[in-house]
Design an enzyme around this catalytic site. Structure first.
Site, PDB file in Angstrom:
ATOM      1  CG  HIS A 181      20.015 -29.556  57.526  1.00 55.71           C
ATOM      2  ND1 HIS A 181      18.464 -29.950  57.187  1.00 55.71           N
ATOM      3  CD2 HIS A 181      19.550 -28.270  57.804  1.00 55.71           C
ATOM      4  CE1 HIS A 181      17.834 -29.099  57.503  1.00 55.71           C
ATOM      5  NE2 HIS A 181      18.218 -28.042  57.892  1.00 55.71           N
ATOM      6  CD  GLU A 212      15.518 -29.708  60.108  1.00 55.23           C
ATOM      7  OE1 GLU A 212      15.034 -29.742  58.772  1.00 55.23           O
ATOM      8  OE2 GLU A 212      15.834 -28.589  60.586  1.00 55.23           O
TER       9      GLU A 212
HETATM   10 CO    CO Z   1      17.358 -26.244  58.658  1.00 56.91          CO
END
Ligand code: CO
Length: 297
Positions: A181, A212
Site C-alpha cells: 500500500h 501510495e
Molecule cells: Co488505499
C-alpha cells in the site's frame, strides 16, 4: 485513507460506555471475573471475493485461541457505510471496545492486521490509548498487538510466505512484483525497502513497490529492463485482494500497473490473493497476538 479526529473518537467512546451502561460496573470494589477477547482490526473491504481472507484469519485465530471470543472492527468509515447500506452493521475499534467492556470483557487484545507500523497502526494505538484513559483500568487490560513486519524474524518469515504463494508456473527468469500500500508515515514506509531487501536476497527477480509510498513501480521498471525480464507476475502485498489489487494493480485502466507494464512491453499475469489468505503470513500476526496475550498471564 482518512485520519480520524481524536476528539471524535473520545466523544464516541464516552457515548458507547454510557449506552452500554458500563460506566458504573466494577466501581463497587468487586473483582471482575476474567473474560478474554480478541478484537481483529482491519481497514475492511467491500469486495465480496476478498472476504475469504477474513474468513481464513478468523479460523486461524480461533484455532490458536480456543474458547476466546473473537470480534471484528473495520477502521474505514466509507467501507462501514457501504456495508450498512446493505444491512450489515460493522463497528469501528472504539465502538467495538465499548461493546466488549459493556459485555464485561476484562482482557482484550486489539489485534492489528496492518502490514507495518505506519499511519493506520499509529492511529489505532492512539485511539486505544485514548479509550483506555477515559474508561479507566478497573483491573482490565487492553493491549494492541504488533503489525506484521515488526522484527527481522517477521520480515524473513513473511518474505518466505509470500514466495510460497507465487504460482508454480513462474520460471526463475520471470519477475514478481508485489504491490504494497505505502504509507505517509515515513519510518513505516521504509519497511517496504527493508522487505525488498529480504525478498531480493531470497530471489533476485522479486520486488515490492507501493501505490501510495516508496518505492514506486517506476523505481522497479528499470531493474526489470536491466535484467531483460519478459514476464511479470503481479501480486498484492495487502491483507485482501480488494480495490487496490483489482483496480490499481490489475484493472484495465491505463494507469494500472498491469497497463503500465504491458505498455513497457512486459507480459503480465495477475494473482489476486491477499496475505490474509496465506497461512504462513497470517501465522505471524497470530504470534503477535500471542505475544500481547502472554501479558495476561
Ligand atoms: Co488505499
Amino acid at each position: 485513507m482518512g485520519k480520524k479526529i481524536l476528539g471524535s473518537a473520545v466523544c464516541c467512546a464516552l457515548l458507547v460506555l454510557w449506552t452500554a451502561g458500563w460506566a458504573i460496573a466494577g466501581a463497587h470494589g468487586e473483582k471482575p471475573v476474567k473474560k478474554e477477547a480478541i478484537l481483529l482490526v482491519v481497514f475492511g473491504t467491500t469486495v465480496p471475493e476478498a472476504l475469504k481472507a477474513f474468513d481464513n484469519i478468523e479460523a486461524q485465530v480461533k484455532q490458536a485461541f480456543p474458547g476466546v471470543a473473537v470480534k471484528w472492527a473495520y477502521t474505514s468509515r466509507i467501507i462501514r457505510d457501504k456495508w450498512r447500506a446493505e444491512g450489515k452493521s460493522l463497528d469501528d475499534p472504539i465502538v467495538a471496545l465499548g461493546k466488549l467492556l459493556g459485555d464485561n470483557y476484562t482482557h482484550i487484545v486489539v489485534a492489528s492486521f496492518h502490514a507495518l507500523p505506519g499511519e493506520e497502526y499509529h492511529d489505532l494505538v492512539r485511539d486505544v490509548n485514548a479509550f483506555k484513559n477515559i474508561s479507566g483500568s478497573h483491573g482490565r487490560k487492553i493491549l494492541v498487538s504488533r503489525p506484521l513486519l515488526s522484527s527481522r524474524e517477521s520480515m524473513e518469515t513473511a518474505a518466505k510466505g509470500l514466495l510460497n504463494h507465487v504460482p508454480k508456473t513462474r520460471k526463475p527468469q520471470d519477475a514478481v512484483v508485489f504491490m504494497g500500500h505505502g504509507s505517509e508515515h515515513h519510518p513505516g514506509d521504509a519497511v517496504y525497502a527493508a522487505l525488498n531487501f529480504w525478498l531480493g536476497d531470497m530471489d533476485p527477480n522479486v520486488h515490492v513497490a507501493t501505490v501510495e509510498g516508496q518505492p514506486r513501480l517506476s523505481d522497479i521498471i528499470p531493474k526489470l529492463k536491466a535484467k531483460k525480464v519478459k514476464k511479470v507476475y503481479l501480486m498484492p502485498f495487502m491483507l485482501v485482494a480488494g480495490d487496490h489489487a483489482r483496480n490499481d494493480m490489475c484493472g484495465d485502466d491505463p494507469e494500472s500497473w498491469k497497463s503500465e507494464l504491458t505498455k513497457e512491453g512486459f507480459d503480465v499475469e495477475c494473482v489476486l490473493k491477499g496475505t490474509g489468505e496465506m497461512p504462513e503470513v497470517v501465522k505471524i500476526w497470530v504470534e503477535n497476538i500471542r505475544a500481547a496475550y502472554s501479558h495476561f498471564k
